[in-house]
Design a protein around this motif. Structure first.
Motif, short mmCIF file in Angstrom:
data_model
loop_
_atom_site.label_atom_id
_atom_site.label_comp_id
_atom_site.label_asym_id
_atom_site.label_seq_id
_atom_site.Cartn_x
_atom_site.Cartn_y
_atom_site.Cartn_z
N ARG A 20 0.83 -1.21 0.00
CA ARG A 20 0.00 0.00 0.00
C ARG A 20 0.86 1.26 0.00
O ARG A 20 0.56 2.24 -0.69
N ALA A 21 1.94 1.24 0.78
CA ALA A 21 2.80 2.41 0.90
C ALA A 21 3.47 2.75 -0.44
O ALA A 21 3.52 3.91 -0.85
N PHE A 22 3.98 1.73 -1.13
CA PHE A 22 4.60 1.99 -2.43
C PHE A 22 3.55 2.38 -3.47
O PHE A 22 3.82 3.22 -4.34
N ALA A 23 2.35 1.80 -3.37
CA ALA A 23 1.29 2.15 -4.32
C ALA A 23 0.91 3.62 -4.19
O ALA A 23 0.66 4.31 -5.20
N GLU A 24 0.87 4.12 -2.97
CA GLU A 24 0.53 5.52 -2.74
C GLU A 24 1.55 6.47 -3.37
O GLU A 24 1.23 7.62 -3.68
N ARG A 25 2.76 5.99 -3.55
CA ARG A 25 3.82 6.81 -4.16
C ARG A 25 3.77 6.74 -5.69
O ARG A 25 4.55 7.43 -6.36
N GLY A 26 2.94 5.86 -6.22
CA GLY A 26 2.86 5.73 -7.67
C GLY A 26 3.84 4.76 -8.27
O GLY A 26 4.03 4.73 -9.50
N ASP A 27 4.48 3.93 -7.44
CA ASP A 27 5.41 2.94 -7.97
C ASP A 27 4.65 1.78 -8.60
O ASP A 27 3.49 1.50 -8.27
N ARG A 28 5.31 1.10 -9.50
CA ARG A 28 4.74 -0.09 -10.14
C ARG A 28 5.12 -1.31 -9.31
O ARG A 28 6.28 -1.45 -8.90
N LEU A 29 4.16 -2.18 -9.09
CA LEU A 29 4.34 -3.24 -8.10
C LEU A 29 4.24 -4.64 -8.71
O LEU A 29 3.41 -4.89 -9.57
N VAL A 30 5.08 -5.51 -8.19
CA VAL A 30 4.98 -6.94 -8.46
C VAL A 30 4.78 -7.60 -7.09
O VAL A 30 5.70 -7.60 -6.27
N LEU A 31 3.59 -8.11 -6.86
CA LEU A 31 3.23 -8.65 -5.55
C LEU A 31 3.26 -10.16 -5.58
O LEU A 31 2.62 -10.79 -6.45
N ALA A 32 3.97 -10.75 -4.63
CA ALA A 32 4.14 -12.20 -4.58
C ALA A 32 3.76 -12.74 -3.22
O ALA A 32 4.10 -12.14 -2.18
N ALA A 33 3.04 -13.85 -3.19
CA ALA A 33 2.68 -14.56 -1.97
C ALA A 33 2.08 -15.89 -2.39
O ALA A 33 1.87 -16.14 -3.59
N ARG A 34 1.79 -16.75 -1.41
CA ARG A 34 1.28 -18.07 -1.75
C ARG A 34 -0.19 -18.06 -2.15
O ARG A 34 -0.61 -18.83 -3.02
N ALA A 35 -1.01 -17.22 -1.51
CA ALA A 35 -2.47 -17.27 -1.67
C ALA A 35 -2.94 -16.38 -2.81
O ALA A 35 -2.86 -15.16 -2.72
N THR A 36 -3.45 -16.99 -3.87
CA THR A 36 -3.91 -16.24 -5.03
C THR A 36 -5.07 -15.31 -4.68
O THR A 36 -5.12 -14.16 -5.13
N THR A 37 -6.01 -15.79 -3.86
CA THR A 37 -7.18 -14.99 -3.52
C THR A 37 -6.79 -13.74 -2.74
O THR A 37 -7.32 -12.65 -2.98
N THR A 38 -5.84 -13.89 -1.81
CA THR A 38 -5.41 -12.73 -1.04
C THR A 38 -4.64 -11.75 -1.89
O THR A 38 -4.76 -10.53 -1.72
N LEU A 39 -3.83 -12.24 -2.81
CA LEU A 39 -3.12 -11.34 -3.72
C LEU A 39 -4.10 -10.48 -4.51
O LEU A 39 -3.84 -9.30 -4.75
N ALA A 40 -5.22 -11.06 -4.90
CA ALA A 40 -6.24 -10.30 -5.63
C ALA A 40 -6.81 -9.18 -4.75
O ALA A 40 -7.06 -8.07 -5.22
N GLU A 41 -6.98 -9.45 -3.46
CA GLU A 41 -7.46 -8.43 -2.53
C GLU A 41 -6.45 -7.29 -2.41
O GLU A 41 -6.82 -6.11 -2.42
N VAL A 42 -5.17 -7.63 -2.29
CA VAL A 42 -4.14 -6.60 -2.14
C VAL A 42 -4.05 -5.78 -3.42
O VAL A 42 -3.88 -4.56 -3.38
N ARG A 43 -4.19 -6.44 -4.55
CA ARG A 43 -4.18 -5.71 -5.82
C ARG A 43 -5.30 -4.69 -5.87
O ARG A 43 -5.09 -3.54 -6.31
N ALA A 44 -6.48 -5.06 -5.38
CA ALA A 44 -7.61 -4.13 -5.33
C ALA A 44 -7.32 -2.96 -4.39
O ALA A 44 -7.73 -1.83 -4.65
N GLU A 45 -6.61 -3.23 -3.30
CA GLU A 45 -6.26 -2.17 -2.35
C GLU A 45 -5.26 -1.19 -2.95
O GLU A 45 -5.14 -0.05 -2.49
N CYS A 46 -4.52 -1.63 -3.96
CA CYS A 46 -3.52 -0.79 -4.63
C CYS A 46 -4.02 -0.39 -6.01
O CYS A 46 -3.24 -0.32 -6.98
N ALA A 47 -5.31 -0.09 -6.09
CA ALA A 47 -5.97 0.10 -7.38
C ALA A 47 -5.38 1.23 -8.20
O ALA A 47 -5.45 1.22 -9.44
#
Length: 309
Positions: A20-47
């Motif tokens: 979220r912090a990097f998204a607020e700065r306008g950086d481009r993000l590559v988010l990695a974790a085990r849970a696909t469903t949770t990654l989708a939630e985080v992506r929505a939070e960094c819309a």
């Protein structure tokens, strides 16, 4: 100019707050974790940010190299690599199953080492880049019932220092280590437990957002090591200067402050398999100050509206 930031362990706790912090700065993000469903939630939070999600298990051979490849294919390169992925286990060392101990070390230490190896390979080719690792106060002191996690964080401390020494001939490649104390994340409830009582962060507890700010600051102004926590320096001094006193006190303090009264059956937690339902930024161990302030104000406002309406 926006940067390409890889965040390993972005689905919960510090990693999610960092995304979220990097998204607020306008950086481009590559988010990695085990849970696909949770990654989708985080992506929505960094819309508002340009985000690529890559399901990744750091214990799987080749997974982190595949993550780097996906980032480069999508964005053309990587500027920052942040590693926050970690799991935890509670239990006396001789009562903790060996497979659980090994998996914690495999995730928290060997997974981080593989992350650094992959990031360095690409940064050396590019000639520049910043790696930020999340260590722990428990990389400098010890606490009973957390042997696998402590072992991993002590190993990570040595790895970071060694790599920093080896990077002295590459001044444009930086490795930073952020060492928080107790943080309000779900990792304690998600931990494997063979102790019979649910763990919790002993006070004083800091917010994951504060640790995320330290990570972002390391990218702007790289530092070899950053400590986040009011008592970290005191505890490190006590561990070093008064080891006998520290060892006498740490067990009782851990049982009172580091373990809750809630019983729990022996279980592996999220050590081997992610639990998306338990993933969040906060773990509920620290009051949400916004709720403390605006909650009562909202209640007063609602009461006034009812009275006037």
């Amino acid at each position: 100019m926006s940067r390409v930031v890889v965040i390993v362990g972005a689905s919960s706790g510090v990693g999610r707050a960092t995304a979220r912090a990097f998204a607020e700065r306008g950086d481009r993000l590559v988010l990695a974790a085990r849970a696909t469903t949770t990654l989708a939630e985080v992506r929505a939070e960094c819309a508002d940010a340009d985000v690529l999600t890559v399901p990744t298990d750091v214990t799987e051979p080749g997974a982190l190299e595949a993550l780097a490849g996906a980032a480069i294919d999508h964005f053309g390169g990587v500027d920052v690599w942040v590693h926050t992925a970690a799991v935890m286990a509670y239990g006396r060392f001789d009562e903790l199953p060996g497979r659980v101990f090994d998996q914690v070390v495999r995730t928290d230490l060997l997974g981080t080492a593989d992350s650094v190896r992959v990031a360095l390979r690409h940064f050396r080719a590019a000639g520049a880049g910043t790696i930020v690792l999340t260590g722990s106060l428990l990389g400098h002191v010890t606490a009973p019932y957390m042997s696998a996690y402590v072992t991993s964080k002590w190993g990570l401390q040595g790895l970071a220092r060694t790599v920093q020494q080896e990077l002295r001939d590459s001044p444009r490649i930086r490795l930073c280590l952020v060492n928080p104390g107790s943080v309000d994340t779900p990792v304690y409830q998600q931990a494997a437990n063979y102790l019979g009582r649910v763990g919790r962060p002993p006070p004083p507890v800091t917010s994951p957002q504060r640790v995320a700010r330290a990570i972002v600051n390391c990218v702007d102004r790289p530092r070899r090591e950053v400590s986040v926590g009011r008592l970290n320096v005191v505890l490190r001094a006590g561990f070093t200067v008064l080891p006998g006193v520290y060892d006498m006190l740490v067990g009782p303090l851990m049982r009172v402050a580091g373990l809750s009264g809630r019983p729990v059956a022996a279980q592996d937690g999220s050590v081997f398999t992610p639990n998306p339902a338990g993933e969040a930024v906060r773990g509920g161990h620290l009051p949400d100050l916004r709720q403390l302030v605006f909650g009562p104000l909202g209640a007063v406002g609602a009461a006034l509206r009812r009275r006037l309406g």
